[in-house]
Design an enzyme around this catalytic site. Structure first.
Site, mmCIF file in Angstrom:
data_model
loop_
_atom_site.group_PDB
_atom_site.id
_atom_site.type_symbol
_atom_site.label_atom_id
_atom_site.label_comp_id
_atom_site.label_asym_id
_atom_site.label_seq_id
_atom_site.Cartn_x
_atom_site.Cartn_y
_atom_site.Cartn_z
ATOM 1 N N TYR A 54 23.667 -4.497 -7.647
ATOM 2 C CA TYR A 54 23.440 -5.867 -8.206
ATOM 3 C C TYR A 54 24.445 -6.698 -8.553
ATOM 4 O O TYR A 54 25.669 -6.736 -7.755
ATOM 5 C CB TYR A 54 22.718 -5.707 -9.487
ATOM 6 C CG TYR A 54 21.710 -6.847 -9.806
ATOM 7 C CD1 TYR A 54 20.677 -7.213 -8.857
ATOM 8 C CD2 TYR A 54 21.669 -7.228 -11.283
ATOM 9 C CE1 TYR A 54 19.699 -8.421 -9.415
ATOM 10 C CE2 TYR A 54 20.860 -8.543 -11.570
ATOM 11 C CZ TYR A 54 19.907 -8.845 -10.579
ATOM 12 O OH TYR A 54 18.963 -9.677 -10.864
ATOM 13 N N LYS B 192 -2.068 3.410 5.436
ATOM 14 C CA LYS B 192 -1.460 2.871 6.665
ATOM 15 C C LYS B 192 0.264 3.194 6.483
ATOM 16 O O LYS B 192 0.811 3.773 7.093
ATOM 17 C CB LYS B 192 -1.745 1.807 7.344
ATOM 18 C CG LYS B 192 -0.968 1.477 8.793
ATOM 19 C CD LYS B 192 -2.367 0.977 9.629
ATOM 20 C CE LYS B 192 -1.588 1.188 11.036
ATOM 21 N NZ LYS B 192 -2.770 0.638 12.008
ATOM 22 N N GLY C 103 -14.046 -6.626 21.696
ATOM 23 C CA GLY C 103 -13.212 -7.280 20.341
ATOM 24 C C GLY C 103 -11.763 -6.754 20.931
ATOM 25 O O GLY C 103 -11.302 -6.985 21.836
#
Lengths: 391, 391
Positions: free
Chosen positions: B40, B105, B207
């Site tokens: 950081y 997924k 589709g």
């Protein structure tokens, strides 16, 4: 800064090696068909239906959101979002420059608060588009940490996103900073034997941080607050103020002070700098009340170096730096705020929660001294103490 | 489905226990001030500047993007994005219902391809808003996996996002499915001793999947393809076709066949169902060429159950199910596609890459048989083989 070139080189090498400071890991191993059937199809369809109902008989949206906060990552996932318009002291460097900072923040979220956070940087800096985009991606998240958005747009962006969503939304540059400053100031008042609410506080910087600090101090009962921008003390007579500064002119500066920093500092108990490096002198510290409090938070180079502030008579000095005592840093705050918000399924972070968070943070320092008004970032129990306030 | 209620219960209990199927972890521990200075501030500022330049002298955007792909999570992070308009077989159940699927997924991405993926679900189903939102959040990502967007909007959404971004964008329901089907069909042709390009292929379903399968087969040189929607075979005489089906009418059906599924199946070598459960009979299989190929991919309930297809004379049957031989599943494809795209810093996934991916996947089955035309999801080396094609 001492050793800065060395730190820069090391940081660049580390970032190259890591190629991203976070990783995504499955919470459950997927090693065989039985795992697959539960984590993915066909088992997942039952979870989807439990949450949403069917396409013919959808559940009410509110109910879906609540169920998502039990059965999905919405229970734990925070988005750290920036448009890169005000990154660190670097200014408007855009999304790609902002990304390492947001990743770093995601890493701190986990390290300090056990919060799962994902960095999102935006390729737009248009307020309407930013607001719409954040609202559109909100369903997977249990909270939104806005980061490094420039003032004054940050105020409108936060307000609109907060209004639209029923998950906690916090612009950390505003409220994280304000909470940390408030905590440090509570202890500084104690150490210098001042009555907190009766202090005269001068805030240099009227951007995201300065504005939020002023408002939180007002909420906490501090009445005599002066805020300065680059043109001087903000007051009702000035004609050059945007809407947000006009509001500051109304709620601060009850005596109608005009002038520059030196004028503002006369007799002040505390100075809080969230402005520019090297913008204050020892002589200016001498204009303040005896044993004054100086928070010089411009980072990495403060408004005044601690040794110079002490030479000017400061009783307590704090900076944003890790190489001096009293480091005031947002990392004391944001992990705990969102940990608490997630734990308690909070839908908005309120002013009362922020005040309580600051009080809890201050209370972690059992015996405040001039060199210890705020916990160090690696002390134990910080996020937990802050989290308790967010409910 | 056998044991489905049991799987549903178990899946719900697991999701409740996990509260999200992924976790975010830092790639580097943050345990002390030295770590903090590198991960950081102040160290991160050097990385931000390296990528973006300064606010006065910004680097060209293209260069920033390339550097971000070396020094940030953009090197590894994939967004799995859905609007919840066509989730599994559940239809338009919205973002909250879609979320468990996208998380699943993301878990598979890691398990199968060592790809870091984060689920994003959208609270809008307006094409313009979806496109704008995805473009706006793209900078942090090295690739975009579009998922469960309904046809025909999915075609426009993918095309526009792909055009706007120079990172790989793939609608998995289209191309993941098409690649897996193509691979299986290559081996099915080999087993039944057919010349691949000379097959007559009947695709039921126009589709996302059906359209993409037809186009990939055409690219691979298959000429005699019929595509059916719920009204029958798509051909140039039909007046009820949207723009996308009009295109299919132009590029498929060279003989101008009209009629229903039975009419289409006459003498066909292969049937590929990506349509509705129980929409085909044994008797219809008998209308096909001898030893025909039947891929009944509606999930979880196929167009025809394997035992019925075999009874009708099918030489090879494949489904989307794990409880029958020849499971054709996108999980064979998407982890490898994005692993390859990330490895090779690919900016677009081209048709040639897709064909090559299908060939690589098919080649993993050294000696194809009627019951083994495609690898199982847990076989080794799948993602690696597919990844090699994406360059």
């Amino acid at each position: 800064m001492a050793k800065s070139p060395d730190i820069s080189k090391k940081a660049i090498a580390l970032h190259k090696k890591l190629g991203g400071k976070i990783r995504i890991v499955p919470a459950q191993t997927v090693k065989n068909r039985a795992d697959l059937a539960l984590v993915y199809t066909p088992g997942v369809a039952a979870v989807s239906t439990l949450i949403a109902g069917t396409k013919q008989t959808k559940k009410p949206l509110e109910e879906q959101q609540q169920l998502a906060r039990e059965y999905t990552v919405k229970k734990r996932l925070i988005a750290v979002i920036s448009d890169g318009s005000a990154v660190l002291g670097l200014g408007n460097i855009g999304p790609y420059g902002a990304l390492p900072v947001m990743e770093g923040k995601a890493a701190l979220f986990k390290a300090f608060g056990d919060v799962d956070a994902v960095p999102i940087v935006l390729s737009t800096q248009q307020t309407d588009e930013i607001v719409e985009t954040i609202i559109n991606i909100a369903p997977a998240f249990g909270g939104i940490n806005l980061e490094d958005f420039a003032a004054p747009q940050c105020f409108e962006i936060e307000a609109r996103v907060k209004e639209a969503l029923n998950i906690p939304v916090m612009h950390d540059d505003q409220h994280g900073t304000a909470i940390a400053v408030y905590a440090a100031l509570l202890n500084a008042a104690k150490v210098t034997k001042r009555e907190f609410r009766k202090m005269r506080v001068v805030i240099s910087g009227a951007g995201a941080a300065g504005t939020a600090i002023a408002k939180l101090l007002l909420l906490g009962g501090v009445k005599d607050i002066l805020v300065l921008d680059s043109k001087g003390v903000i007051n009702k007579r000035r004609k050059d103020l945007n809407l947000f500064k006009q509001e500051l002119a109304t709620i601060t500066n009850p005596m109608g002070v005009e002038g520059d920093l030196s004028k503002a500092l006369g007799g002040a108990d505390a100075f809080i700098g969230v402005s520019a490096p090297n913008s204050m002198t020892s002589d200016q510290v001498k204009l303040m009340d005896t044993h004054p409090i100086v928070f010089a938070l411009a980072n990495p180079i403060p408004e005044i170096m601690p040794e110079d502030a002490l030479q000017g008579g400061a009783a307590i000095v704090a900076t944003g730096r890790s190489d001096y005592p009293n480091q005031i840093n947002n990392s004391l705050v944001f992990p705990g705020v969102f940990r608490g918000a997630l734990n308690n399924k909070v839908s908005k972070i309120t002013d009362e929660m922020k005040l309580k968070a600051a009080q809890n943070l201050a209370a972690l320092v059992k015996h405040p001294t001039a060199e210890k008004i705020i916990p160090g970032p690696f002390e134990k129990g910080i996020a937990k103490a802050v989290a308790k306030a967010i409910k």
